[in-house]
Design an enzyme around this catalytic site. Structure first.
Site, PDB file in Angstrom:
ATOM      1  N   ARG A  62       0.821  -1.216   0.000  1.00 39.21           N
ATOM      2  CA  ARG A  62       0.000   0.000   0.000  1.00 39.21           C
ATOM      3  C   ARG A  62       0.850   1.259   0.000  1.00 39.21           C
ATOM      4  NH1 ARG A  62      -2.649  -3.715   3.176  1.00 39.21           N
ATOM      5  NH2 ARG A  62      -1.614  -2.914   5.012  1.00 39.21           N
ATOM      6  N   GLU A  99       5.377  -9.863  14.999  1.00 40.72           N
ATOM      7  CA  GLU A  99       4.812 -10.352  16.254  1.00 40.72           C
ATOM      8  C   GLU A  99       5.029 -11.876  16.357  1.00 40.72           C
ATOM      9  OE1 GLU A  99       0.853  -9.007  16.597  1.00 40.72           O
ATOM     10  OE2 GLU A  99       0.639  -9.786  18.634  1.00 40.72           O
TER      11      GLU A  99
END
Ligand code: AMP
Length: 174
Positions: A62, A99
């Site tokens: 993006r 993560e």
């Protein structure tokens, strides 16, 4: 309506995407709105117009959308930082922790000349890991990062703390 409110209104928040607990900021309604897309690009253009910007560097995927429009308007070059295995020529690579697990970013070694003045662009600054990795690639290319620019900063995650030596600009804060 003030410009930033118009933009904020066009960002759709999708709960639990791509996994539970993530409030995903979906910018596709903003991109699909002629007025909002135009206003967003112009907000960034206004910030850098009048400065020498040699390259606008976008992070897949993006980040490419905003970076391409900004580079075009500033008459700067466009450099792509991509996910692994996509760039065909010789690259610099950096791996970084997510993560869960690791990810890698790459940039072509020969696209940015040393001392180029660049603006690094992405859509969202969350924990800062992605931008931090991209900055290490740009350091490897020896360019001068004028600023990191993002559309949305998730302030509660304090991603800026990883980017302490850099100027960071966010158009919207959440
Ligand atoms: P981070 O490395 O944690 O700063 O995450 C930044 C990258 O993950 C950006 O490239 C974003 O596109 C994406 N991202 C992280 N969190 C979100 C979110 N809540 N909504 C949309 N995109 C996100």
């Amino acid at each position: 309506m003030p410009v930033l409110d118009t933009l904020r209104e066009k960002i759709r928040v999708v709960p639990d995407f791509p996994k539970e607990g993530i409030a995903f900021k979906d910018i596709t309604p903003l991109l699909a709105s002629p007025d909002a897309f135009h206003a967003m690009v112009n907000s960034f253009v206004g910030r850098y117009a009048g400065q020498r910007v040699d390259q606008v560097v976008g992070i897949e995927a993006r980040g490419f959308v905003l970076a391409a429009a900004l580079a075009y308007k500033l008459k700067a070059g466009l450099t792509l930082i991509r996910k692994p295995g996509k760039l065909p020529a010789e690259t610099l690579k950096v791996s970084y922790e997510l993560e869960y697990g690791m990810d890698t970013l790459e940039v072509h070694r020969d696209v940015v000349t040393p001392s180029s003045r660049v603006v690094l662009v992405d859509d969202v600054l969350a924990t800062g890991g992605t931008i931090c990795a991209a900055l290490s690639l740009l350091q490897g290319l020896q360019c001068e990062v004028i600023e990191v620019a993002v559309l949305i900063e998730l302030c509660s995650l304090n991603g800026r703390k990883h980017l302490q030596n850099h100027q960071v600009f966010s158009l919207l804060q959440d």
